[in-house]
Motif scaffolding. Structure first.
Motif, PDB file in Angstrom:
ATOM      1  N   GLU A 226      21.649  18.763   5.593  1.00 18.52           N
ATOM      2  CA  GLU A 226      23.031  18.579   6.042  1.00 18.52           C
ATOM      3  C   GLU A 226      23.130  18.183   7.511  1.00 18.52           C
ATOM      4  OE1 GLU A 226      27.433  20.656   5.700  1.00 18.52           O
ATOM      5  OE2 GLU A 226      25.623  21.799   5.162  1.00 18.52           O
ATOM      6  N   SER A 227      22.358  18.839   8.372  1.00 17.93           N
ATOM      7  CA  SER A 227      22.399  18.505   9.792  1.00 17.93           C
ATOM      8  C   SER A 227      21.917  17.077  10.030  1.00 17.93           C
ATOM      9  CB  SER A 227      21.542  19.493  10.589  1.00 17.93           C
ATOM     10  OG  SER A 227      21.498  19.125  11.952  1.00 17.93           O
ATOM     11  N   GLN A 228      20.810  16.713   9.388  1.00 14.84           N
ATOM     12  CA  GLN A 228      20.298  15.351   9.509  1.00 14.84           C
ATOM     13  C   GLN A 228      21.304  14.343   8.966  1.00 14.84           C
ATOM     14  OE1 GLN A 228      16.459  15.438   7.483  1.00 14.84           O
ATOM     15  NE2 GLN A 228      15.426  15.289   9.456  1.00 14.84           N
ATOM     16  N   ASN A 229      21.995  14.727   7.886  1.00 15.93           N
ATOM     17  CA  ASN A 229      22.987  13.840   7.300  1.00 15.93           C
ATOM     18  C   ASN A 229      24.090  13.514   8.294  1.00 15.93           C
ATOM     19  OD1 ASN A 229      24.332  12.606   4.786  1.00 15.93           O
ATOM     20  ND2 ASN A 229      25.899  13.990   5.565  1.00 15.93           N
ATOM     21  N   ASN A 230      24.577  14.511   9.006  1.00 15.43           N
ATOM     22  CA  ASN A 230      25.660  14.284   9.960  1.00 15.43           C
ATOM     23  C   ASN A 230      25.218  13.373  11.104  1.00 15.43           C
ATOM     24  OD1 ASN A 230      27.439  15.850   8.485  1.00 15.43           O
ATOM     25  ND2 ASN A 230      26.956  17.722   9.614  1.00 15.43           N
ATOM     26  N   ILE A 231      23.972  13.530  11.529  1.00 17.39           N
ATOM     27  CA  ILE A 231      23.432  12.642  12.562  1.00 17.39           C
ATOM     28  C   ILE A 231      23.359  11.214  12.047  1.00 17.39           C
ATOM     29  CG2 ILE A 231      21.365  12.101  13.925  1.00 17.39           C
ATOM     30  CD1 ILE A 231      20.828  15.140  14.030  1.00 17.39           C
ATOM     31  N   ALA A 232      22.890  11.056  10.801  1.00 18.81           N
ATOM     32  CA  ALA A 232      22.759   9.724  10.207  1.00 18.81           C
ATOM     33  C   ALA A 232      24.116   9.050  10.057  1.00 18.81           C
ATOM     34  CB  ALA A 232      22.053   9.825   8.857  1.00 18.81           C
ATOM     35  N   VAL A 233      25.109   9.808   9.615  1.00 15.71           N
ATOM     36  CA  VAL A 233      26.454   9.254   9.453  1.00 15.71           C
ATOM     37  C   VAL A 233      26.987   8.753  10.788  1.00 15.71           C
ATOM     38  CG1 VAL A 233      28.853   9.881   8.988  1.00 15.71           C
ATOM     39  CG2 VAL A 233      27.065  10.551   7.381  1.00 15.71           C
ATOM     40  N   ALA A 234      26.854   9.577  11.829  1.00 22.00           N
ATOM     41  CA  ALA A 234      27.342   9.184  13.157  1.00 22.00           C
ATOM     42  C   ALA A 234      26.629   7.932  13.654  1.00 22.00           C
ATOM     43  CB  ALA A 234      27.153  10.333  14.143  1.00 22.00           C
ATOM     44  N   TYR A 235      25.319   7.857  13.429  1.00 15.48           N
ATOM     45  CA  TYR A 235      24.546   6.696  13.863  1.00 15.48           C
ATOM     46  C   TYR A 235      25.017   5.419  13.157  1.00 15.48           C
ATOM     47  CZ  TYR A 235      20.826   3.250  13.621  1.00 15.48           C
ATOM     48  OH  TYR A 235      20.128   2.069  13.620  1.00 15.48           O
ATOM     49  N   LEU A 236      25.187   5.481  11.844  1.00 13.96           N
ATOM     50  CA  LEU A 236      25.567   4.287  11.088  1.00 13.96           C
ATOM     51  C   LEU A 236      26.971   3.818  11.448  1.00 13.96           C
ATOM     52  CD1 LEU A 236      24.048   5.332   7.647  1.00 13.96           C
ATOM     53  CD2 LEU A 236      23.241   3.472   9.111  1.00 13.96           C
ATOM     54  N   LEU A 237      27.884   4.759  11.648  1.00 18.69           N
ATOM     55  CA  LEU A 237      29.243   4.382  12.051  1.00 18.69           C
ATOM     56  C   LEU A 237      29.241   3.684  13.404  1.00 18.69           C
ATOM     57  CD1 LEU A 237      31.178   7.596  10.978  1.00 18.69           C
ATOM     58  CD2 LEU A 237      31.454   5.316   9.987  1.00 18.69           C
ATOM     59  N   ASP A 238      28.385   4.136  14.296  1.00 21.06           N
ATOM     60  CA  ASP A 238      28.311   3.536  15.632  1.00 21.06           C
ATOM     61  C   ASP A 238      27.570   2.201  15.615  1.00 21.06           C
ATOM     62  OD1 ASP A 238      28.555   3.767  18.637  1.00 21.06           O
ATOM     63  OD2 ASP A 238      26.368   3.710  18.465  1.00 21.06           O
ATOM     64  N   ALA A 239      26.487   2.112  14.813  1.00 19.44           N
ATOM     65  CA  ALA A 239      25.635   0.919  14.840  1.00 19.44           C
ATOM     66  C   ALA A 239      26.222  -0.245  14.033  1.00 19.44           C
ATOM     67  CB  ALA A 239      24.243   1.259  14.313  1.00 19.44           C
ATOM     68  N   TYR A 240      26.956   0.048  12.950  1.00 20.50           N
ATOM     69  CA  TYR A 240      27.425  -1.017  12.052  1.00 20.50           C
ATOM     70  C   TYR A 240      28.913  -0.821  11.728  1.00 20.50           C
ATOM     71  CZ  TYR A 240      22.348  -1.109  11.458  1.00 20.50           C
ATOM     72  OH  TYR A 240      20.990  -1.135  11.669  1.00 20.50           O
ATOM     73  N   PRO A 241      29.787  -0.797  12.720  1.00 17.97           N
ATOM     74  CA  PRO A 241      31.203  -0.465  12.480  1.00 17.97           C
ATOM     75  C   PRO A 241      31.923  -1.438  11.564  1.00 17.97           C
ATOM     76  CG  PRO A 241      30.894  -1.326  14.703  1.00 17.97           C
ATOM     77  CD  PRO A 241      29.518  -1.084  14.140  1.00 17.97           C
ATOM     78  N   SER A 242      31.504  -2.693  11.524  1.00 23.10           N
ATOM     79  CA  SER A 242      32.191  -3.672  10.678  1.00 23.10           C
ATOM     80  C   SER A 242      31.703  -3.642   9.229  1.00 23.10           C
ATOM     81  CB  SER A 242      32.008  -5.084  11.241  1.00 23.10           C
ATOM     82  OG  SER A 242      30.645  -5.481  11.166  1.00 23.10           O
ATOM     83  N   LEU A 243      30.633  -2.900   8.968  1.00 21.96           N
ATOM     84  CA  LEU A 243      30.024  -2.909   7.639  1.00 21.96           C
ATOM     85  C   LEU A 243      30.146  -1.585   6.905  1.00 21.96           C
ATOM     86  CD1 LEU A 243      26.723  -4.865   8.441  1.00 21.96           C
ATOM     87  CD2 LEU A 243      28.872  -5.775   7.544  1.00 21.96           C
ATOM     88  N   VAL A 244      30.534  -0.515   7.599  1.00 19.04           N
ATOM     89  CA  VAL A 244      30.577   0.808   6.972  1.00 19.04           C
ATOM     90  C   VAL A 244      31.882   1.515   7.289  1.00 19.04           C
ATOM     91  CG1 VAL A 244      28.059   1.029   7.129  1.00 19.04           C
ATOM     92  CG2 VAL A 244      29.510   2.021   8.925  1.00 19.04           C
ATOM     93  N   SER A 245      32.211   2.513   6.480  1.00 19.73           N
ATOM     94  CA  SER A 245      33.336   3.395   6.744  1.00 19.73           C
ATOM     95  C   SER A 245      32.952   4.809   6.317  1.00 19.73           C
ATOM     96  CB  SER A 245      34.592   2.938   5.996  1.00 19.73           C
ATOM     97  OG  SER A 245      34.373   2.961   4.597  1.00 19.73           O
TER      98      SER A 245
END
Length: 237
Positions: free
Chosen positions: A199-218
């Motif tokens: 769960e902790s790793q998941n939250n880090i991954a979600v934050a990273y993807l939202l920041d790195a690919y804002p036009s491709l993910v939600s």
């Protein structure tokens, strides 16, 4: 065609499931299969069970081992990546799936094919058989023309989402077999751990993807509070 199988502490599961599953598939030879393990202790264990297989020592952690696999094979080599607990294709066997996937990648110029992440026959039938837009390719089974991408460690637990995005950006599309999925046991012991541990790793991954690919993910959040990433299927270049 090459077959890459990362595995950790699932030495018997690997043989009972994925290696057995591969006996039902066509397009490769025994020598094309490579098992990727975390360290030399794991190497000794797997070697004792599977002495006739090529076994490569990589690094522990799913992102690390994915990067090891990407670097191990030649650029533009066709590689099938499989989890170590694949039971069968769903809803029906297709022994030529890997061959069909390679042909479609060559025909379209795309570099990644995947299968449906949801094993629900009714849901799958509502979709077109094959799509080419931005749809998630689950890490348990996919084929790629290797581009030697380097996945970011912050994407752990969602490395397959980043892998999908990187191939999509590279090729302006993804080949996905929407009428095909597979049976396995998610979050089983071994591998990269259970859901609670992630769960902790998941939250880090979600934050990273939202920041790195804002036009491709939600972002969306499940009822139990688990945070997830959705790919923007309607994205166009």
């Amino acid at each position: 065609m090459k077959i890459a199988i990362p595995s950790y502490n699932r030495v018997k599961t690997l043989g009972d499931k994925t290696l057995y599953f591969l006996t039902t598939m066509r397009g490769f030879q025994h020598s094309d299969i490579t098992i990727f393990v975390a360290d030399f202790e794991q190497y000794a264990l797997y070697q004792s069970y599977y002495p006739s297989y090529n076994i490569v020592v990589g690094e522990r952690g799913i992102v690390n081992i994915r990067n090891v696999i990407n670097n191990y094979y030649d650029y533009n080599e066709y590689v099938i990546c499989l989890d170590d607990d694949i039971e069968c294709l769903f809803p029906a066997a297709n022994p030529d799936l890997f061959i069909e996937g390679e042909k479609l990648l060559n025909d379209t110029g795309m570099s990644l094919w995947g299968v449906n992440a949801i094993s629900n026959a009714f849901f799958m039938r509502q979709q077109q058989r094959i799509s080419y837009n931005l749809k998630f390719c689950i890490g348990g089974m996919f084929g790629m023309i290797n581009k030697k991408f380097n996945l970011n460690n912050l994407s752990a637990t969602k490395e397959d989402i980043e892998n999908t995005i990187l191939h999509y950006i590279h090729s302006c599309g993804i080949v996905r077999f929407n009428h095909v999925s597979f049976k396995s046991k998610m979050f089983a012991e071994g591998g990269i751990g259970n859901k609670r541990d992630r769960e902790s790793q998941n939250n880090i991954a979600v934050a990273y993807l939202l920041d790195a690919y804002p036009s491709l993910v939600s972002l969306f959040t499940r009822k139990d509070g688990w945070r997830e990433i959705r790919l923007r299927h309607t994205h166009r270049f």
